[in-house]
Enzyme design. Sequence first.
Site, mmCIF file in Angstrom:
data_model
loop_
_atom_site.group_PDB
_atom_site.id
_atom_site.type_symbol
_atom_site.label_atom_id
_atom_site.label_comp_id
_atom_site.label_asym_id
_atom_site.label_seq_id
_atom_site.Cartn_x
_atom_site.Cartn_y
_atom_site.Cartn_z
ATOM 1 N N GLY A 194 33.743 20.711 18.095
ATOM 2 C CA GLY A 194 34.035 21.654 19.174
ATOM 3 C C GLY A 194 35.104 21.117 20.117
ATOM 4 N N ALA A 202 45.837 23.471 13.220
ATOM 5 C CA ALA A 202 44.609 23.943 13.892
ATOM 6 C C ALA A 202 44.728 23.702 15.396
ATOM 7 C CB ALA A 202 43.392 23.216 13.324
ATOM 8 N N GLY A 203 45.282 22.550 15.767
ATOM 9 C CA GLY A 203 45.468 22.249 17.190
ATOM 10 C C GLY A 203 46.450 23.218 17.831
ATOM 11 N N ASP A 204 47.496 23.582 17.090
ATOM 12 C CA ASP A 204 48.478 24.543 17.627
ATOM 13 C C ASP A 204 47.823 25.905 17.836
ATOM 14 O OD1 ASP A 204 50.367 22.520 17.352
ATOM 15 O OD2 ASP A 204 50.793 23.103 15.282
HETATM 16 O O1 RIB Z 1 50.804 20.619 14.213
HETATM 17 C C1 RIB Z 1 51.245 20.800 12.896
HETATM 18 C C2 RIB Z 1 52.729 20.607 12.828
HETATM 19 O O2 RIB Z 1 53.053 19.269 13.100
HETATM 20 C C3 RIB Z 1 53.330 20.875 11.476
HETATM 21 O O3 RIB Z 1 53.672 22.214 11.279
HETATM 22 C C4 RIB Z 1 54.515 19.927 11.431
HETATM 23 O O4 RIB Z 1 55.747 20.567 11.430
HETATM 24 C C5 RIB Z 1 54.354 19.022 12.642
HETATM 25 O O5 RIB Z 1 55.176 19.401 13.660
#
Ligand code: RIB
Length: 311
Positions: free
Chosen positions: A226, A251-253
């Site tokens: 979580g 996933a973090g993005d």
């Molecule tokens: O957070 C994932 C990203 O990290 C990937 O898409 C890669 O390009 C790096 O920037």
Amino acid sequence: MKRTGVIGSLNIDVVSKVERFLKPGETASGTFDIFVGGGKGANQACALGRLGAKPFMAGCIGDTFYGPEYLRHLADDGVDTSGVRMIHGLKPGVAVITVSAQDGQNHIIVAPGANAACTPDWARQLLPELMELDIVLFQLETPLETTLLIARALREAGKTLILDPAPAVPLEQDTLALFDYVTPNETELNILTGLPTDTEAEIQAAARALLGQGARCVIAKAGGRGAFIAAAGETVKIPPYRVTPVDTTAAGDAFNAGLADALARGEELEKAVRFANAVGALATTAMGAQSALPTRNQVNLFLETNGGMAQ
Ligand code: RIB
């Protein structure tokens, strides 16, 4: 609805799926794919676009090796790419990613390419447009001095700023204090604080330590455990959604985009982090970065079937 924007990197991702991560000197076979959409900045913008937020994106990309095609994809996802500068003759950033078939975890190496052209001069020209935004996401794949210049100006103007400190480097107190929210994962939290982050108790202690280093509010992303919100002496755990991860890239993005989207809709922080957990979890269920980011409808359906809150 507040207006969201992202300042950051755009990469082409070259992804190999391997049975397990290699030891030094070892050779193994794996599958290979080129995913046109990657880069932490553009992934966050793309995720916001798929959630329907119509985000603004600022960054730099080269016009060789899929560069122009990349911007068309982002625009198709509802991203306003007018803040992205296309630089003739340069390659976009390139990320080489290995994904473990066992648990979807990844290793990433990034060559900055055109992302390095996000200079302070470039940023100064963009500032009037950035002042139109309300909530702005930053990461650390573009030059830090440029990030600081923009963040200082936007903070002074009272904007809400979110820093995804990735790839992590130790940060000064003044830098951490520029952002309303800092959102490291466990590894990044360890690099930022020098503290262990293997257990939940350690993650919470490290998040509190980052407050002591200058951060205003830390939202630690802990994947299957979580997320933990640490602010003003209090730590709250926001439980995860259960999924079977195929590839954790971006996933973090997706989490950061979910957070910004929910805050832009006026959600209070705990609810916003719950929504971010759902967007992040869904992004692990398919291969690639932007290829795996969910749409608003997919998130709503997921929340309906997982007892969450549909938006
Ligand atoms: O957070 C994932 C990203 O990290 C990937 O898409 C890669 O390009 C790096 O920037």
